[in-house]
Each structure stands twice: as C-alpha cells, then as structure tokens.
Motif scaffolding. Structure first.
Motif, PDB file in Angstrom:
ATOM      1  N   GLY A 164      11.757  17.414  66.003  1.00 36.03           N
ATOM      2  CA  GLY A 164      13.202  17.070  65.646  1.00 36.03           C
ATOM      3  C   GLY A 164      13.959  17.490  66.546  1.00 36.03           C
ATOM      4  O   GLY A 164      13.546  17.990  67.725  1.00 36.03           O
ATOM      5  N   ARG A 165      15.257  17.548  66.364  1.00 37.96           N
ATOM      6  CA  ARG A 165      16.266  18.176  67.340  1.00 37.96           C
ATOM      7  C   ARG A 165      16.275  19.760  67.360  1.00 37.96           C
ATOM      8  O   ARG A 165      16.306  20.079  68.535  1.00 37.96           O
ATOM      9  N   ARG A 166      15.885  20.508  66.344  1.00 33.83           N
ATOM     10  CA  ARG A 166      15.918  21.894  66.397  1.00 33.83           C
ATOM     11  C   ARG A 166      14.526  22.451  66.180  1.00 33.83           C
ATOM     12  O   ARG A 166      14.282  23.702  66.681  1.00 33.83           O
ATOM     13  N   THR A 167      13.807  21.877  65.670  1.00 34.70           N
ATOM     14  CA  THR A 167      12.399  22.500  65.307  1.00 34.70           C
ATOM     15  C   THR A 167      11.440  21.301  65.456  1.00 34.70           C
ATOM     16  O   THR A 167      11.604  20.122  65.228  1.00 34.70           O
ATOM     17  N   ALA A 168       9.891  21.982  65.646  1.00 36.51           N
ATOM     18  CA  ALA A 168       8.715  20.927  65.411  1.00 36.51           C
ATOM     19  C   ALA A 168       7.833  21.733  64.671  1.00 36.51           C
ATOM     20  O   ALA A 168       7.652  22.878  64.752  1.00 36.51           O
ATOM     21  N   THR A 169       6.882  20.849  64.129  1.00 31.23           N
ATOM     22  CA  THR A 169       5.944  21.429  63.420  1.00 31.23           C
ATOM     23  C   THR A 169       4.628  20.757  63.931  1.00 31.23           C
ATOM     24  O   THR A 169       4.290  19.872  64.672  1.00 31.23           O
ATOM     25  N   ALA A 170       3.514  21.456  63.805  1.00 34.40           N
ATOM     26  CA  ALA A 170       2.152  21.249  64.351  1.00 34.40           C
ATOM     27  C   ALA A 170       1.161  21.596  63.579  1.00 34.40           C
ATOM     28  O   ALA A 170       1.373  22.731  62.753  1.00 34.40           O
ATOM     29  N   GLU A 171      -0.229  21.026  63.424  1.00 34.79           N
ATOM     30  CA  GLU A 171      -1.412  21.929  63.075  1.00 34.79           C
ATOM     31  C   GLU A 171      -2.386  21.835  63.838  1.00 34.79           C
ATOM     32  O   GLU A 171      -2.490  21.271  65.042  1.00 34.79           O
ATOM     33  N   GLY A 172      -3.622  22.752  63.696  1.00 34.51           N
ATOM     34  CA  GLY A 172      -4.651  22.902  64.733  1.00 34.51           C
ATOM     35  C   GLY A 172      -5.653  23.506  63.881  1.00 34.51           C
ATOM     36  O   GLY A 172      -5.707  24.087  62.768  1.00 34.51           O
ATOM     37  N   LYS A 173      -6.670  23.312  64.886  1.00 37.28           N
ATOM     38  CA  LYS A 173      -7.983  23.876  64.130  1.00 37.28           C
ATOM     39  C   LYS A 173      -8.942  24.223  65.593  1.00 37.28           C
ATOM     40  O   LYS A 173      -8.818  23.829  66.559  1.00 37.28           O
ATOM     41  N   VAL A 174      -9.675  25.386  65.223  1.00 39.69           N
ATOM     42  CA  VAL A 174     -10.630  25.913  66.060  1.00 39.69           C
ATOM     43  C   VAL A 174     -11.963  25.508  65.567  1.00 39.69           C
ATOM     44  O   VAL A 174     -12.517  25.953  64.355  1.00 39.69           O
ATOM     45  N   LEU A 175     -12.948  24.959  66.488  1.00 39.94           N
ATOM     46  CA  LEU A 175     -14.364  24.586  66.095  1.00 39.94           C
ATOM     47  C   LEU A 175     -15.222  25.478  67.372  1.00 39.94           C
ATOM     48  O   LEU A 175     -14.957  25.418  68.243  1.00 39.94           O
TER      49      LEU A 175
END
Length: 152
Positions: A120-131
């Motif tokens: 967005g304009r002020r925040t962002a979200t993300a997801e992740g994984k480690v294999l």
C-alpha cells in the motif's frame, strides 16, 4: 556518480536485480556475513539461499533460529522492495516467525522465499518460508513493513 547515488535512482526491482549480479564479497552487509545468495528476483518475490556452517550453531548444535529469522526478514523485505519505485524504501515493523524443525550446521543449503501479499501507500505485508535442501519446511513467517517515502 557514487554507488549510493546510482542505486537511489533505481526502482526497488532494479536495485534487487543489481544486488543479485554484484560481487557482494566486498560490500559489508548481513548478506556477506552469512553468505547469502540472491537466487531469484522478480516483482513481488525473492529467493535467497545460504549454506549452513558450524558458526551458525545454537547451544544445542543446530542452526540458531536467528539465522532462519534473518533469512526470512531479508527475503520478505527484499520482496517488498521489488514493488517500490525509485526513491522509496521500507523498514520492518513486525516479523512473526514460526519454527517447524531444526536445521543442521554441516554445509546444508537453506533457501528462503519471500512473497508480497500487499503493498500500500504506507505499509506492505509479505510471507515467507525457509526450506532445507530436502524440501522440508524449517520455518515460515509473515511481516509488515513501513513504506518510507512517497508512493503517490
């Protein structure tokens, strides 16, 4: 023109592609310290890997959770960065990591994938994984990043 001036003019995606192609051995960074490699860079997605070593051990002799957390923070944050225009940056506001299993310290490859959920304009979200190199899930996470600068 300095490297900082050149990179400041790049979009986040171009900057991450530049990082992917550079010899980072001479650039002080967490990536250099841990031996991170930028394996894949695309809009909204980053894959980073590293090889474990005995220096990564916790008191139990397995990879310290901070290594997985750092990989996840880097992959998710850099994925967010790929969605930003030139002159706009980010910082991590929140990082939530779930550890699933221990990783070994004997030069095994750990691979982290970060994927943007929303920018967005002020925040962002993300997801992740480690294999691990057998494809077993070591940890997964989510992040919220603060967007710094104008995206308008």
């Amino acid at each position: 023109m300095s490297t900082a001036e050149v990179t400041a003019a790049m979009s986040g995606l171009d900057l991450m592609r530049w990082v992917q192609t550079q010899r980072t051995a001479d650039i002080p960074s967490i990536g250099r310290l841990l031996g991170m490699r930028f394996d894949e860079v695309e809009h909204g997605r980053i894959v980073i890997s590293l090889d474990t070593r005995p220096d990564f051990a916790n008191p139990l002799g397995t990879v310290h959770g901070g290594i997985a957390a750092t990989l996840l923070d880097s992959a998710m944050g850099c994925a967010v960065h790929t969605t930003l225009p030139a002159g706009v940056s980010y910082t991590t506001l929140e990082l939530k990591v779930n550890y699933i299993r221990a990783a070994r310290t004997d030069e095994r490859t750990l691979t982290a994938e970060g994927t943007v959920i929303h920018t967005g304009r002020r925040t962002a979200t993300a997801e992740g994984k480690v294999l691990d190199e057998e494809g077993k899930l070591i940890a997964h996470a989510t992040t919220t990043c603060l967007i710094i600068g104008s995206t308008a």
